[in-house]
Design a protein around this motif. Sequence first.
Motif, PDB file in Angstrom:
ATOM      1  N   VAL A   1       0.865  -1.172   0.000  1.00  0.00           N
ATOM      2  CA  VAL A   1       0.000   0.000   0.000  1.00  0.00           C
ATOM      3  C   VAL A   1       0.901   1.221   0.000  1.00  0.00           C
ATOM      4  CG1 VAL A   1      -0.169   0.025   2.523  1.00  0.00           C
ATOM      5  CG2 VAL A   1      -1.956   1.135   1.160  1.00  0.00           C
ATOM      6  N   ALA A   2       0.420   2.319  -0.565  1.00  0.00           N
ATOM      7  CA  ALA A   2       1.259   3.510  -0.640  1.00  0.00           C
ATOM      8  C   ALA A   2       0.410   4.768  -0.569  1.00  0.00           C
ATOM      9  CB  ALA A   2       2.090   3.521  -1.925  1.00  0.00           C
ATOM     10  N   LEU A   3       0.995   5.820  -0.027  1.00  0.00           N
ATOM     11  CA  LEU A   3       0.395   7.142  -0.058  1.00  0.00           C
ATOM     12  C   LEU A   3       0.893   7.856  -1.311  1.00  0.00           C
ATOM     13  CD1 LEU A   3       0.856   8.109   3.679  1.00  0.00           C
ATOM     14  CD2 LEU A   3      -1.305   7.582   2.532  1.00  0.00           C
ATOM     15  N   VAL A   4      -0.022   8.344  -2.111  1.00  0.00           N
ATOM     16  CA  VAL A   4       0.322   9.064  -3.327  1.00  0.00           C
ATOM     17  C   VAL A   4      -0.430  10.390  -3.325  1.00  0.00           C
ATOM     18  CG1 VAL A   4       0.771   6.968  -4.639  1.00  0.00           C
ATOM     19  CG2 VAL A   4      -1.528   7.951  -4.641  1.00  0.00           C
ATOM     20  N   HIS A   5      -0.042  11.290  -4.208  1.00  0.00           N
ATOM     21  CA  HIS A   5      -0.781  12.537  -4.291  1.00  0.00           C
ATOM     22  C   HIS A   5      -0.984  12.944  -5.741  1.00  0.00           C
ATOM     23  CE1 HIS A   5       2.872  14.716  -5.353  1.00  0.00           C
ATOM     24  NE2 HIS A   5       3.465  14.351  -4.225  1.00  0.00           N
ATOM     25  N   GLU A   6      -1.925  13.854  -5.932  1.00  0.00           N
ATOM     26  CA  GLU A   6      -2.185  14.442  -7.230  1.00  0.00           C
ATOM     27  C   GLU A   6      -2.530  15.908  -7.020  1.00  0.00           C
ATOM     28  OE1 GLU A   6      -5.495  12.331  -8.898  1.00  0.00           O
ATOM     29  OE2 GLU A   6      -6.962  13.336  -7.633  1.00  0.00           O
ATOM     30  N   TYR A   7      -2.328  16.701  -8.067  1.00  0.00           N
ATOM     31  CA  TYR A   7      -2.612  18.129  -8.018  1.00  0.00           C
ATOM     32  C   TYR A   7      -3.742  18.469  -8.983  1.00  0.00           C
ATOM     33  CZ  TYR A   7       1.952  18.614  -5.696  1.00  0.00           C
ATOM     34  OH  TYR A   7       3.011  18.512  -4.820  1.00  0.00           O
ATOM     35  N   ASP A   8      -4.297  19.686  -8.820  1.00  0.00           N
ATOM     36  CA  ASP A   8      -5.386  20.112  -9.692  1.00  0.00           C
ATOM     37  C   ASP A   8      -5.001  20.022 -11.166  1.00  0.00           C
ATOM     38  OD1 ASP A   8      -7.075  20.607  -7.606  1.00  0.00           O
ATOM     39  OD2 ASP A   8      -6.740  22.765  -7.550  1.00  0.00           O
ATOM     40  N   PHE A   9      -3.788  20.423 -11.488  1.00  0.00           N
ATOM     41  CA  PHE A   9      -3.365  20.418 -12.885  1.00  0.00           C
ATOM     42  C   PHE A   9      -2.636  19.134 -13.275  1.00  0.00           C
ATOM     43  CE2 PHE A   9      -3.648  25.036 -12.000  1.00  0.00           C
ATOM     44  CZ  PHE A   9      -4.541  25.387 -12.998  1.00  0.00           C
ATOM     45  N   VAL A  10      -2.442  18.246 -12.312  1.00  0.00           N
ATOM     46  CA  VAL A  10      -1.720  16.998 -12.597  1.00  0.00           C
ATOM     47  C   VAL A  10      -2.460  15.846 -11.926  1.00  0.00           C
ATOM     48  CG1 VAL A  10       0.539  15.883 -12.685  1.00  0.00           C
ATOM     49  CG2 VAL A  10       0.398  18.358 -12.460  1.00  0.00           C
ATOM     50  N   PRO A  11      -3.575  15.384 -12.506  1.00  0.00           N
ATOM     51  CA  PRO A  11      -4.292  14.253 -11.916  1.00  0.00           C
ATOM     52  C   PRO A  11      -3.457  12.989 -11.977  1.00  0.00           C
ATOM     53  CG  PRO A  11      -5.151  14.759 -14.101  1.00  0.00           C
ATOM     54  CD  PRO A  11      -4.192  15.861 -13.755  1.00  0.00           C
ATOM     55  N   ALA A  12      -3.759  12.066 -11.081  1.00  0.00           N
ATOM     56  CA  ALA A  12      -3.027  10.801 -11.049  1.00  0.00           C
ATOM     57  C   ALA A  12      -3.238  10.040 -12.351  1.00  0.00           C
ATOM     58  CB  ALA A  12      -3.492   9.951  -9.874  1.00  0.00           C
ATOM     59  N   GLU A  13      -2.175   9.433 -12.852  1.00  0.00           N
ATOM     60  CA  GLU A  13      -2.266   8.639 -14.076  1.00  0.00           C
ATOM     61  C   GLU A  13      -3.045   7.361 -13.799  1.00  0.00           C
ATOM     62  OE1 GLU A  13       0.666   6.433 -17.346  1.00  0.00           O
ATOM     63  OE2 GLU A  13       1.509   7.662 -15.716  1.00  0.00           O
ATOM     64  N   ALA A  14      -4.043   7.104 -14.625  1.00  0.00           N
ATOM     65  CA  ALA A  14      -4.870   5.909 -14.433  1.00  0.00           C
ATOM     66  C   ALA A  14      -4.042   4.655 -14.674  1.00  0.00           C
ATOM     67  CB  ALA A  14      -6.067   5.945 -15.375  1.00  0.00           C
TER      68      ALA A  14
ATOM     69  N   PRO B   1      -6.176  29.183  -4.922  1.00  0.00           N
ATOM     70  CA  PRO B   1      -7.313  28.282  -5.157  1.00  0.00           C
ATOM     71  C   PRO B   1      -6.874  27.004  -5.874  1.00  0.00           C
ATOM     72  CG  PRO B   1      -7.330  30.030  -6.788  1.00  0.00           C
ATOM     73  CD  PRO B   1      -6.209  30.359  -5.835  1.00  0.00           C
ATOM     74  N   LEU B   2      -5.844  26.380  -5.354  1.00  0.00           N
ATOM     75  CA  LEU B   2      -5.298  25.122  -5.873  1.00  0.00           C
ATOM     76  C   LEU B   2      -5.153  24.154  -4.716  1.00  0.00           C
ATOM     77  CD1 LEU B   2      -2.354  26.558  -8.033  1.00  0.00           C
ATOM     78  CD2 LEU B   2      -4.620  25.880  -8.858  1.00  0.00           C
ATOM     79  N   SER B   3      -5.176  22.876  -5.009  1.00  0.00           N
ATOM     80  CA  SER B   3      -5.052  21.909  -3.927  1.00  0.00           C
ATOM     81  C   SER B   3      -4.230  20.702  -4.346  1.00  0.00           C
ATOM     82  CB  SER B   3      -6.440  21.456  -3.444  1.00  0.00           C
ATOM     83  OG  SER B   3      -7.121  20.751  -4.475  1.00  0.00           O
ATOM     84  N   ARG B   4      -3.722  20.014  -3.329  1.00  0.00           N
ATOM     85  CA  ARG B   4      -3.069  18.722  -3.515  1.00  0.00           C
ATOM     86  C   ARG B   4      -3.911  17.703  -2.765  1.00  0.00           C
ATOM     87  NH1 ARG B   4       2.986  17.100  -1.378  1.00  0.00           N
ATOM     88  NH2 ARG B   4       1.971  17.216   0.658  1.00  0.00           N
ATOM     89  N   ARG B   5      -4.162  16.567  -3.390  1.00  0.00           N
ATOM     90  CA  ARG B   5      -4.973  15.521  -2.786  1.00  0.00           C
ATOM     91  C   ARG B   5      -4.122  14.275  -2.547  1.00  0.00           C
ATOM     92  NH1 ARG B   5      -7.486  18.368  -6.342  1.00  0.00           N
ATOM     93  NH2 ARG B   5      -6.780  17.076  -8.076  1.00  0.00           N
ATOM     94  N   THR B   6      -4.269  13.714  -1.364  1.00  0.00           N
ATOM     95  CA  THR B   6      -3.526  12.507  -1.001  1.00  0.00           C
ATOM     96  C   THR B   6      -4.467  11.311  -1.011  1.00  0.00           C
ATOM     97  OG1 THR B   6      -1.870  13.699   0.302  1.00  0.00           O
ATOM     98  CG2 THR B   6      -2.208  11.373   0.829  1.00  0.00           C
ATOM     99  N   LEU B   7      -3.984  10.201  -1.573  1.00  0.00           N
ATOM    100  CA  LEU B   7      -4.779   8.984  -1.697  1.00  0.00           C
ATOM    101  C   LEU B   7      -3.963   7.788  -1.220  1.00  0.00           C
ATOM    102  CD1 LEU B   7      -4.752  10.685  -4.681  1.00  0.00           C
ATOM    103  CD2 LEU B   7      -6.843   9.355  -4.935  1.00  0.00           C
ATOM    104  N   ALA B   8      -4.658   6.738  -0.826  1.00  0.00           N
ATOM    105  CA  ALA B   8      -4.023   5.450  -0.560  1.00  0.00           C
ATOM    106  C   ALA B   8      -4.171   4.593  -1.809  1.00  0.00           C
ATOM    107  CB  ALA B   8      -4.666   4.754   0.629  1.00  0.00           C
ATOM    108  N   ALA B   9      -3.082   3.978  -2.255  1.00  0.00           N
ATOM    109  CA  ALA B   9      -3.094   3.155  -3.467  1.00  0.00           C
ATOM    110  C   ALA B   9      -2.664   1.735  -3.123  1.00  0.00           C
ATOM    111  CB  ALA B   9      -2.167   3.748  -4.523  1.00  0.00           C
ATOM    112  N   PHE B  10      -3.267   0.774  -3.799  1.00  0.00           N
ATOM    113  CA  PHE B  10      -2.927  -0.639  -3.598  1.00  0.00           C
ATOM    114  C   PHE B  10      -3.351  -1.411  -4.837  1.00  0.00           C
ATOM    115  CE2 PHE B  10      -6.640   0.821  -1.244  1.00  0.00           C
ATOM    116  CZ  PHE B  10      -7.674   0.165  -1.895  1.00  0.00           C
ATOM    117  N   ARG B  11      -2.894  -2.640  -4.954  1.00  0.00           N
ATOM    118  CA  ARG B  11      -3.239  -3.443  -6.127  1.00  0.00           C
ATOM    119  C   ARG B  11      -4.744  -3.730  -6.149  1.00  0.00           C
ATOM    120  NH1 ARG B  11       1.459  -5.345  -4.264  1.00  0.00           N
ATOM    121  NH2 ARG B  11       0.502  -7.026  -3.061  1.00  0.00           N
TER     122      ARG B  11
END
Length: 289
Positions: A144-157, A254-264
């Motif tokens: 499992v990992a903590l990852v992040h994405e930005y408003d202008f840089v969404p996480a790659e699917a 008015p920009l944000s960074r979002r943190t997500l948990a990622a796993f297989r």
Amino acid sequence: MLDPRKLRLLRELARRGTIAAVAEAVTFTPSAVSQQLSALEREAGVPLLERTGRTVTLTPAGRLLVEHAQTVLEELERASAALAAVRGGPSGPVRVGAFPTAARALMPAALAELARACPELEPMVSEIDPADVSGALRAGELDVALVHEYDFVPAEADPALATEPLFAEPMYLTGRADLAEARDDPWITGKPGTLCHAMTIRACQAAGFEPRVRHQVDDFDTVLAFAAAGQGVALVPRLAALAPPPGVTLSELPLSRRTLAAFRRGYGGHPAIGAAVAAFRTAITHLPL
């Protein structure tokens, strides 16, 4: 019968494009990867790869098998998670990846919560750039990992991975009130190839200018130290700006960074993954967001 381990290599080839890249990702030699894929072709009974010199591409049958391989591998992950749940509560090692800001601001409280709630679990944390997480999870180097994405840089699917959103935080600009004021300033960005670098470039482009990059630094503490020394302006997330150096002013954008948990994908039901994500959520309640 098709070997799931070979199917995983074929899936990696479809994503990475070369046998050398697959070999590096799974810590095999290129020769070993090539041999395993040739064996998979024999098992399938049809050509899966088209070889032209050193270039390898998937045949239509190969692309079809990759689609089915994703389903097979996801079901195997789900079966592994279900068996782990039958064995009992979370126990044993769980390999956790975290980007530097999260490792510093979130992981200590999350580890304390895991020690309290799941004393039989052995979390093992590795600091990792979010850009490298996908490969590490797919290769089984992380659970499992903590990852992040930005408003202008969404996480790659990535069809092999699943994510759960955890929290969002605002972005700040050092030294100026808004991006328009920073048009002619020198900039401090992350190194090329990182999400932080792409975020800064795209945010400036959205404001109508190309930033004049002077320094490329990944560590936000160093970025703020450079800003304090008058070396340029920068964009930093809230968790990296809780204690800025003297003289550094911060303006919320008015920009944000979002943190997500990622796993297989399919592995989210594993008790260790559930425990880790629950600990992340508990730790978040202590963050000054």
